[in-house]
Design a protein around this motif. Structure first.
Motif, PDB file in Angstrom:
ATOM      1  N   PHE A  45     -30.233  -7.734  32.128  1.00 31.35           N
ATOM      2  CA  PHE A  45     -29.782  -9.321  32.219  1.00 31.35           C
ATOM      3  C   PHE A  45     -28.552  -8.901  30.429  1.00 31.35           C
ATOM      4  CE2 PHE A  45     -32.450 -12.395  32.849  1.00 31.35           C
ATOM      5  CZ  PHE A  45     -31.430 -13.564  33.579  1.00 31.35           C
ATOM      6  N   SER A  46     -29.030  -7.587  30.126  1.00 33.03           N
ATOM      7  CA  SER A  46     -28.238  -6.575  29.317  1.00 33.03           C
ATOM      8  C   SER A  46     -27.004  -6.240  29.611  1.00 33.03           C
ATOM      9  CB  SER A  46     -29.139  -5.779  28.365  1.00 33.03           C
ATOM     10  OG  SER A  46     -30.369  -6.709  27.488  1.00 33.03           O
ATOM     11  N   TYR A  47     -27.379  -5.273  31.162  1.00 34.80           N
ATOM     12  CA  TYR A  47     -26.436  -4.496  31.740  1.00 34.80           C
ATOM     13  C   TYR A  47     -25.462  -6.054  32.551  1.00 34.80           C
ATOM     14  CZ  TYR A  47     -24.543  -3.008  36.313  1.00 34.80           C
ATOM     15  OH  TYR A  47     -23.414  -2.530  37.500  1.00 34.80           O
ATOM     16  N   ALA A  48     -25.429  -6.872  32.855  1.00 33.23           N
ATOM     17  CA  ALA A  48     -24.164  -7.880  32.883  1.00 33.23           C
ATOM     18  C   ALA A  48     -23.966  -8.000  32.202  1.00 33.23           C
ATOM     19  CB  ALA A  48     -25.819  -8.872  33.702  1.00 33.23           C
ATOM     20  N   LEU A  49     -23.892  -8.150  30.960  1.00 33.66           N
ATOM     21  CA  LEU A  49     -23.142  -8.370  29.464  1.00 33.66           C
ATOM     22  C   LEU A  49     -21.634  -7.951  29.133  1.00 33.66           C
ATOM     23  CD1 LEU A  49     -25.601  -9.468  26.973  1.00 33.66           C
ATOM     24  CD2 LEU A  49     -24.139 -11.132  28.405  1.00 33.66           C
ATOM     25  N   GLN A  50     -21.520  -6.863  30.366  1.00 32.36           N
ATOM     26  CA  GLN A  50     -20.349  -5.793  30.509  1.00 32.36           C
ATOM     27  C   GLN A  50     -19.916  -6.389  31.291  1.00 32.36           C
ATOM     28  OE1 GLN A  50     -20.480  -1.628  31.833  1.00 32.36           O
ATOM     29  NE2 GLN A  50     -19.145  -1.177  29.783  1.00 32.36           N
ATOM     30  N   LYS A  51     -19.944  -7.415  32.053  1.00 32.59           N
ATOM     31  CA  LYS A  51     -19.030  -8.161  33.749  1.00 32.59           C
ATOM     32  C   LYS A  51     -19.190  -9.785  33.463  1.00 32.59           C
ATOM     33  CE  LYS A  51     -19.477  -4.429  35.481  1.00 32.59           C
ATOM     34  NZ  LYS A  51     -17.935  -4.020  36.357  1.00 32.59           N
ATOM     35  N   VAL A  52     -20.667 -10.185  32.853  1.00 30.67           N
ATOM     36  CA  VAL A  52     -19.947 -11.779  32.789  1.00 30.67           C
ATOM     37  C   VAL A  52     -20.634 -12.230  31.010  1.00 30.67           C
ATOM     38  CG1 VAL A  52     -20.845 -12.166  35.049  1.00 30.67           C
ATOM     39  CG2 VAL A  52     -22.673 -12.101  33.319  1.00 30.67           C
ATOM     40  N   SER A  53     -20.380 -13.509  31.072  1.00 35.88           N
ATOM     41  CA  SER A  53     -20.152 -13.824  29.535  1.00 35.88           C
ATOM     42  C   SER A  53     -21.293 -14.031  29.165  1.00 35.88           C
ATOM     43  CB  SER A  53     -19.027 -15.323  29.360  1.00 35.88           C
ATOM     44  OG  SER A  53     -20.128 -16.216  30.143  1.00 35.88           O
ATOM     45  N   ALA A  54     -21.534 -13.796  27.675  1.00 42.41           N
ATOM     46  CA  ALA A  54     -23.186 -14.334  27.331  1.00 42.41           C
ATOM     47  C   ALA A  54     -23.579 -16.625  27.850  1.00 42.41           C
ATOM     48  CB  ALA A  54     -23.351 -14.557  26.125  1.00 42.41           C
ATOM     49  N   GLY A  55     -22.773 -16.619  27.700  1.00 41.39           N
ATOM     50  CA  GLY A  55     -22.732 -18.292  28.174  1.00 41.39           C
ATOM     51  C   GLY A  55     -23.384 -18.235  29.703  1.00 41.39           C
ATOM     52  N   THR A  56     -22.896 -17.683  30.602  1.00 44.44           N
ATOM     53  CA  THR A  56     -23.133 -17.484  31.850  1.00 44.44           C
ATOM     54  C   THR A  56     -24.355 -16.782  32.331  1.00 44.44           C
ATOM     55  OG1 THR A  56     -21.175 -17.621  32.879  1.00 44.44           O
ATOM     56  CG2 THR A  56     -22.493 -16.719  34.115  1.00 44.44           C
ATOM     57  N   VAL A  57     -25.485 -15.542  31.060  1.00 47.17           N
ATOM     58  CA  VAL A  57     -26.380 -15.161  31.459  1.00 47.17           C
ATOM     59  C   VAL A  57     -27.340 -16.479  30.465  1.00 47.17           C
ATOM     60  CG1 VAL A  57     -27.947 -13.687  30.348  1.00 47.17           C
ATOM     61  CG2 VAL A  57     -25.524 -12.841  31.328  1.00 47.17           C
ATOM     62  N   SER A  58     -27.007 -17.206  29.621  1.00 42.97           N
ATOM     63  CA  SER A  58     -27.947 -17.788  29.065  1.00 42.97           C
ATOM     64  C   SER A  58     -28.327 -18.693  29.618  1.00 42.97           C
ATOM     65  CB  SER A  58     -27.298 -18.443  27.600  1.00 42.97           C
ATOM     66  OG  SER A  58     -27.340 -17.419  26.671  1.00 42.97           O
TER      67      SER A  58
END
Length: 309
Positions: free
Chosen positions: A232-245
């Motif tokens: 998920f930390s890796y994905a944070l460079q590509k998608v927003s924190a809100g999307t990950v949450s």
């Protein structure tokens, strides 16, 4: 910057969802204090990450010390420790279902943080978020209390959801200029140290567990922590924190499937209705984000793609 998630990021998110879905069943299976498990899952993850990061990213690790990205990474570790220290004990004061439902308010807190940062969310996005959160509550059969120890458990779980949102938001900021391995090593190290201090201060037992419990703790470290949180930390460079949450809410049906196959816990009708609401809520947010993207109103922070959350 890209307008859609690349295949590698999509795979990382998929792996992360499967990995974090194993967390609940493993915690239920292990016979160890919640705070001890939180320490060991992050401490063991640091033990795995440290040699690789020092060998491959030693220069970057030294460079981030004193920089803004380093501070974001460290503060993310503080927030993660706070999340573990509030949510995991909450399951012992209130029901697991209630704790799960309240910690699932993370996307709501993430939306508040995004608004504070100047990013606006559409009405449809908020409807989707609320549907998803209500779906989690229905799926877990949450039974909220208003008095006694259960009330404190409810408040701790609510704080756990807010701290999870802070952790994700800080991680999004740190990942603008720091690699995943460096960010996770700093974040997990700070988290592990704080959790260790907490265990020592409150006299939480850290050793003397059975072999099966240690296997479960190892599974938490490798699965939920290294493959879950790190991806998920890796994905944070590509998608927003809100999307990950919001995507993390899929942990609820994922954990239910694992508990069904492994522990024989068959989901009831209410659980399936709740999962349906959760999926509808996610779909509403995705559609709202797609429409915003076509209209050219998608906000981008640090090279990431904001899909409306």
């Amino acid at each position: 910057m890209q307008s859609r998630v690349d295949p590698l990021t999509a795979v990382a998110i998929g792996v992360a969802l499967v990995a974090v879905s194993s967390s609940g069943p493993l915690i239920a299976f292990a016979a160890a204090p919640a705070l001890a498990m939180a320490f060991w899952r992050t401490g063991l993850a640091v033990g795995v990450l440290a040699p690789f990061t020092l060998a491959r990213r030693g220069g970057e690790l030294r460079a981030v010390v004193g920089q803004r990205s380093g501070r974001y990474s460290a503060f993310a570790g503080v927030a993660l420790a706070g999340h573990f220290a509030t949510w995991m004990p909450s399951t012992q004061l209130t029901s697991v279902a209630t704790a799960t439902a309240l910690v699932a308010t993370q996307p709501v807190w993430q939306g508040v943080i995004a608004r504070w940062q100047g990013r606006r969310q559409s009405a449809a996005t908020w409807v989707g978020i609320l549907l998803a959160v209500v779906g989690v509550g229905v799926a877990t059969g949450a039974d909220f209390k208003v008095a006694g120890p259960a009330l404190w458990g409810d408040l701790l779980a609510l704080a756990g959801g807010a701290l999870a949102a802070v952790y994700t938001a800080l991680g999004e900021r740190a990942r603008v200029s720091v690699t995943t391995t460096t960010y996770t090593l700093v974040c997990y190290s700070v988290c592990a140290v704080l959790l260790l201090v907490g265990c020592l201060v409150f006299g939480v037992r850290l050793v003397g567990f059975s072999g099966t419990t240690w296997l479960a703790i190892g599974g938490l470290a490798v699965g939920a922590q290294l493959l879950g949180h790190s991806m998920f930390s890796y994905a944070l460079q590509k998608v927003s924190a809100g999307t990950v949450s919001l995507l993390i809410l899929l942990e609820v049906p994922g954990a239910g499937v694992i508990a069904w196959l492994w522990l024989g816990q068959v989901p009831g009708v209410g659980a399936m209705v709740g999962v349906g609401l959760l999926l509808v809520g996610l779909a509403v947010v995705v559609v709202a984000g797609a429409r915003a993207g076509r209209a050219g109103r998608v906000g981008r922070v640090g090279g990431g793609v904001d899909v409306g959350v």
